[in-house]
Design a protein around this motif. Structure first.
Motif, PDB file in Angstrom:
ATOM      1  N   TYR A 120       0.848  -1.200   0.000  1.00 50.20           N
ATOM      2  CA  TYR A 120       0.000   0.000   0.000  1.00 50.20           C
ATOM      3  C   TYR A 120       0.883   1.250   0.000  1.00 50.20           C
ATOM      4  O   TYR A 120       1.777   1.373   0.845  1.00 50.20           O
ATOM      5  N   PRO A 121       0.660   2.195  -0.921  1.00 50.92           N
ATOM      6  CA  PRO A 121       1.481   3.413  -0.975  1.00 50.92           C
ATOM      7  C   PRO A 121       1.385   4.208   0.326  1.00 50.92           C
ATOM      8  O   PRO A 121       0.312   4.328   0.917  1.00 50.92           O
ATOM      9  N   GLN A 122       2.536   4.744   0.740  1.00 50.87           N
ATOM     10  CA  GLN A 122       2.592   5.500   1.990  1.00 50.87           C
ATOM     11  C   GLN A 122       3.073   6.926   1.755  1.00 50.87           C
ATOM     12  O   GLN A 122       2.283   7.840   1.680  1.00 50.87           O
ATOM     13  N   ILE A 123       4.384   7.114   1.614  1.00 48.54           N
ATOM     14  CA  ILE A 123       4.969   8.450   1.494  1.00 48.54           C
ATOM     15  C   ILE A 123       5.607   8.569   0.118  1.00 48.54           C
ATOM     16  O   ILE A 123       6.546   7.841  -0.198  1.00 48.54           O
ATOM     17  N   VAL A 124       5.105   9.468  -0.709  1.00 52.56           N
ATOM     18  CA  VAL A 124       5.655   9.668  -2.049  1.00 52.56           C
ATOM     19  C   VAL A 124       6.003  11.140  -2.264  1.00 52.56           C
ATOM     20  O   VAL A 124       5.917  11.650  -3.370  1.00 52.56           O
ATOM     21  N   ASP A 125       6.414  11.793  -1.199  1.00 54.77           N
ATOM     22  CA  ASP A 125       6.838  13.193  -1.255  1.00 54.77           C
ATOM     23  C   ASP A 125       8.342  13.238  -1.021  1.00 54.77           C
ATOM     24  O   ASP A 125       8.821  12.901   0.067  1.00 54.77           O
ATOM     25  N   ALA A 126       9.106  13.640  -2.057  1.00 54.01           N
ATOM     26  CA  ALA A 126      10.566  13.632  -1.947  1.00 54.01           C
ATOM     27  C   ALA A 126      11.059  14.573  -0.842  1.00 54.01           C
ATOM     28  O   ALA A 126      11.993  14.246  -0.111  1.00 54.01           O
ATOM     29  N   ALA A 127      10.430  15.738  -0.721  1.00 51.48           N
ATOM     30  CA  ALA A 127      10.853  16.698   0.305  1.00 51.48           C
ATOM     31  C   ALA A 127      10.657  16.126   1.702  1.00 51.48           C
ATOM     32  O   ALA A 127      11.477  16.352   2.601  1.00 51.48           O
ATOM     33  N   LEU A 128       9.590  15.369   1.898  1.00 47.75           N
ATOM     34  CA  LEU A 128       9.333  14.768   3.203  1.00 47.75           C
ATOM     35  C   LEU A 128      10.278  13.605   3.466  1.00 47.75           C
ATOM     36  O   LEU A 128      10.804  13.449   4.575  1.00 47.75           O
ATOM     37  N   LEU A 129      10.549  12.800   2.460  1.00 45.17           N
ATOM     38  CA  LEU A 129      11.454  11.667   2.634  1.00 45.17           C
ATOM     39  C   LEU A 129      12.878  12.126   2.939  1.00 45.17           C
ATOM     40  O   LEU A 129      13.604  11.459   3.686  1.00 45.17           O
ATOM     41  N   GLN A 130      13.273  13.258   2.379  1.00 41.77           N
ATOM     42  CA  GLN A 130      14.632  13.749   2.599  1.00 41.77           C
ATOM     43  C   GLN A 130      14.870  14.207   4.031  1.00 41.77           C
ATOM     44  O   GLN A 130      16.013  14.433   4.425  1.00 41.77           O
ATOM     45  N   GLN A 131      13.792  14.337   4.816  1.00 44.53           N
ATOM     46  CA  GLN A 131      13.963  14.722   6.214  1.00 44.53           C
ATOM     47  C   GLN A 131      14.555  13.592   7.050  1.00 44.53           C
ATOM     48  O   GLN A 131      15.238  13.852   8.040  1.00 44.53           O
ATOM     49  N   PHE A 132      14.302  12.338   6.659  1.00 46.69           N
ATOM     50  CA  PHE A 132      14.810  11.225   7.470  1.00 46.69           C
ATOM     51  C   PHE A 132      15.544  10.169   6.648  1.00 46.69           C
ATOM     52  O   PHE A 132      16.082   9.218   7.228  1.00 46.69           O
ATOM     53  N   ILE A 133      15.604  10.305   5.324  1.00 43.87           N
ATOM     54  CA  ILE A 133      16.479   9.455   4.499  1.00 43.87           C
ATOM     55  C   ILE A 133      17.453  10.391   3.818  1.00 43.87           C
ATOM     56  O   ILE A 133      17.117  11.083   2.853  1.00 43.87           O
ATOM     57  N   HIS A 134      18.656  10.456   4.350  1.00 44.04           N
ATOM     58  CA  HIS A 134      19.655  11.408   3.876  1.00 44.04           C
ATOM     59  C   HIS A 134      20.491  10.779   2.775  1.00 44.04           C
ATOM     60  O   HIS A 134      20.733   9.583   2.755  1.00 44.04           O
ATOM     61  N   HIS A 135      20.941  11.635   1.869  1.00 43.48           N
ATOM     62  CA  HIS A 135      21.718  11.164   0.729  1.00 43.48           C
ATOM     63  C   HIS A 135      22.856  12.141   0.483  1.00 43.48           C
ATOM     64  O   HIS A 135      22.672  13.351   0.504  1.00 43.48           O
ATOM     65  N   GLY A 136      24.058  11.623   0.235  1.00 45.42           N
ATOM     66  CA  GLY A 136      25.203  12.476  -0.019  1.00 45.42           C
ATOM     67  C   GLY A 136      26.359  12.130   0.893  1.00 45.42           C
ATOM     68  O   GLY A 136      26.387  11.073   1.535  1.00 45.42           O
ATOM     69  N   LYS A 137      27.331  13.026   0.967  1.00 42.72           N
ATOM     70  CA  LYS A 137      28.511  12.786   1.794  1.00 42.72           C
ATOM     71  C   LYS A 137      28.147  12.835   3.271  1.00 42.72           C
ATOM     72  O   LYS A 137      27.309  13.627   3.698  1.00 42.72           O
TER      73      LYS A 137
END
Length: 438
Positions: A120-137
Motif C-alpha cells: 500500500y502506498p505511503q509516502i511519495v513526497d521527496a521533500a518529506l522523505l529527505q527529512q529522514f532518508i539522507h543522501h550524499g557525503k
C-alpha cells in the motif's frame, strides 16, 4: 494491493526489484520481461500473465513495473509509479537512469521500503522523505541532548503521520504575509477555411506562491456555475445562474492539500497551503472566447506565384494588450523569393520551416494588422499539389482569461496569529495549438 516493483533497463535486464507480498509468480515476471521489455512491445500499458497484472511506465529507457494479483485501481497504480519517479529524481538531481540506480542500490531499497508498506502506498513526497532518508557525503554529526533528539523525532513523526505532511506547524514566520495567484490558460483552436470554429477549448492551471506564517486556512472560489448556483440556493434564491456569468469546469485535478469532501459539498476550494510555489489545480473549459479574428486569402497564380492577404484583428478589450505575437504563414517548399508588406510588425522568410514568420511585439484590443504580398516559386521537374498547411499563432495576453474564468474570492485565516494578508491575482493567456486553415 501491489505485490512488487520491477525496474528493467533498455536491454531487458532486471536492474532492481522489491516485492512486498509473496503471492507473485517469478515465471510470470520472466514472461513479462520476454514478451514486453525484450521485444519492446509497448502497445498496451497493462498486461495479464498467469493471473498477475503488470502495469508499467517508461522513463529514460527504463521500464518501471508494478505487479499485482488483485483487481486494483489502475489509475492509483499509475499515479504511484509517476510519483515514485518524481521521488527518485528528487534524490538524483533530476537524473533518473540506470547508472544512478546501480550506484545507489542501498538508497533505492530504503526508498522502496518507505514509499510502500505491505503493498500500500505511503509516502511519495521527496521533500518529506529527505527529512529522514539522507543522501550524499557523510557530515559530522553534532551531539544533541536527549530533549533535542526527542523533539526532532517528534517533528519527523508529525510529518509522516500528520494530516498536513506538506506543511510543518510552527516552522514558517514572515514579516509580510502574501499570496500570489496566477491563472494560466492555453487556448487551443482550429478554424476552417470558411472561418468556422471546428474545435476550441482552454486548458488551464492555477499556480500559487504562498508566503504565510503559521498554519493558515485558505478559501478560494471561482465563477463556477455549480458553485454559484449552490450559494444562491443556500440564500433561498431560485434564480438560475446565466451562461455568461458562470463557467463549466471539466477534468479538474487538485493538489493534495485541497479538502475534496468540502469541494464535493459546495464547490468551495479549502486548503492549508504549502510554503513556496505549487500548482493548486488544473482544469479544462470547452467554451472559449477567441482572442483574434483571422481572415486569409491565399491564391495560387499559375505555377510560379502565390498571393497572400492575411488580416488579424484583436477581439479583446482595448485596455488589454497582446505581447510576443508570432504568426507563421505557410508557403510552398519550392519558394525562391518573398515580397510581402505589413501594416504592423516584421516579416522574415524561414526556409527551414517553409513559412513567413510574422512577429508583432504588441497589439492592443480592437486593432487590426494586415499582411499582403506574394511569393515566387521555382519550377519543379514534377509538379506537386501544395498541401496548404494551416496558419499557426503564438501569443501572450496578460490580464485576459480566454475562458472567462474569474477569481471571486480568496480568504486567508490564521486562527492563532489573526494577521491580515496581501493577495495578488494575475491572469495570463497563452496560445496552445492555435490553427487557422487556408
Amino acid at each position: 494491493m501491489i505485490s512488487g516493483i520491477l525496474i528493467f533497463n533498455a536491454n531487458a535486464e532486471l536492474i532492481i526489484s522489491r516485492f512486498y507480498k509473496s503471492d507473485y509468480s517469478r515465471v510470470a515476471a520472466e514472461a513479462f520481461r520476454v514478451k514486453v521489455v525484450a521485444s519492446k512491445n509497448y502497445n498496451s500499458p497493462c498486461l495479464l500473465l498467469d493471473r498477475s497484472s503488470f502495469l508499467f511506465i517508461r522513463k529514460n529507457d527504463l521500464v518501471i513495473t508494478a505487479v499485482t494479483k488483485h483487481n486494483v485501481n489502475a489509475n492509483l497504480v499509475y499515479h504511484f509509479l509517476y510519483q515514485l519517479v518524481d521521488v527518485f529524481e528528487g534524490y538524483f538531481e533530476n537524473e533518473f537512469n540506470e547508472e544512478k540506480i546501480r550506484s545507489n542500490f542501498v538508497l533505492v531499497y530504503e526508498l522502496f521500503d518507505e514509499v510502500m508498506d505491505h503493498g500500500y502506498p505511503q509516502i511519495v513526497d521527496a521533500a518529506l522523505l529527505q527529512q529522514f532518508i539522507h543522501h550524499g557525503k557523510a557530515q559530522k554529526k553534532t551531539k544533541l541532548s536527549a530533549l533535542e533528539e526527542a523533539r526532532q523525532q517528534r517533528e519527523i513523526l508529525e510529518k509522516v503521520t500528520g494530516a498536513t505532511p506538506w506543511r510543518q506547524p510552527g516552522k514558517y514566520t514572515y514579516a509580510k504575509n502574501e499570496v500570489y495567484l496566477d491563472v494560466i490558460e492555453n487556448v487551443n483552436v482550429i478554424i476552417n477555411q470558411q472561418n468556422k470554429v471546428l474545435s476550441s477549448y482552454c486548458k488551464g492551471k492555477i499556480a500559487m506562491k504562498s508566503s504565510l506564517s503559521g498554519m493558515p486556512i485558505c478559501r478560494f472560489g471561482l465563477n463556477d456555475k455549480v458553485a454559484m448556483q449552490k450559494r444562491r440556493e443556500a440564500r433561498g434564491s431560485k434564480k438560475r445562474v446565466s451562461a455568461k456569468s458562470g463557467i463549466d469546469l471539466q477534468d479538474v485535478t487538485f493538489h493534495q492539500c485541497v479538502r475534496l469532501n468540502r469541494y464535493d459539498q459546495d464547490k468551495t476550494i479549502m486548503f492549508i497551503p504549502p510554503d513556496g510555489e505549487y500548482d493548486l489545480m488544473t482544469y479544462r473549459i470547452n467554451k472559449t472566447n477567441l482572442p483574434f479574428d483571422v481572415s486569409s486569402m491565399v491564391s495560387e497564380r499559375g505555377r510560379n506565384r502565390v498571393e497572400y492577404h492575411v488580416k488579424v484583428k484583436a477581439r479583446y478589450e482595448p485596455y488589454n494588450v497582446a505581447q510576443d505575437i508570432v504568426i507563421n504563414v505557410p508557403v510552398p517548399s519550392n519558394t525562391s523569393n518573398t515580397n510581402v508588406k505589413t501594416t504592423g510588425g516584421k516579416c522574415q522568410y524561414q526556409p527551414t520551416k517553409s513559412c513567413i514568420e510574422w512577429t508583432v511585439p504588441k497589439l492592443a484590443g480592437g486593432q487590426a494588422i494586415i499582411l499582403k504580398g506574394d511569393v515566387e516559386l521555382t519550377h519543379l521537374i514534377k509538379d506537386k499539389q501544395w498541401s496548404r498547411p494551416p496558419i499557426s499563432m503564438q501569443f501572450t495576453i496578460p490580464m485576459w482569461p480566454a475562458s472567462g474564468i474569474k477569481v471571486r474570492f480568496l480568504n486567508v485565516q490564521e486562527p492563532k496569529m489573526n494577521y491580515k494578508s496581501i493577495k495578488w491575482v494575475r491572469y495570463i493567456t497563452h496560445a496552445g495549438d492555435y490553427q487557422i486553415r487556408i
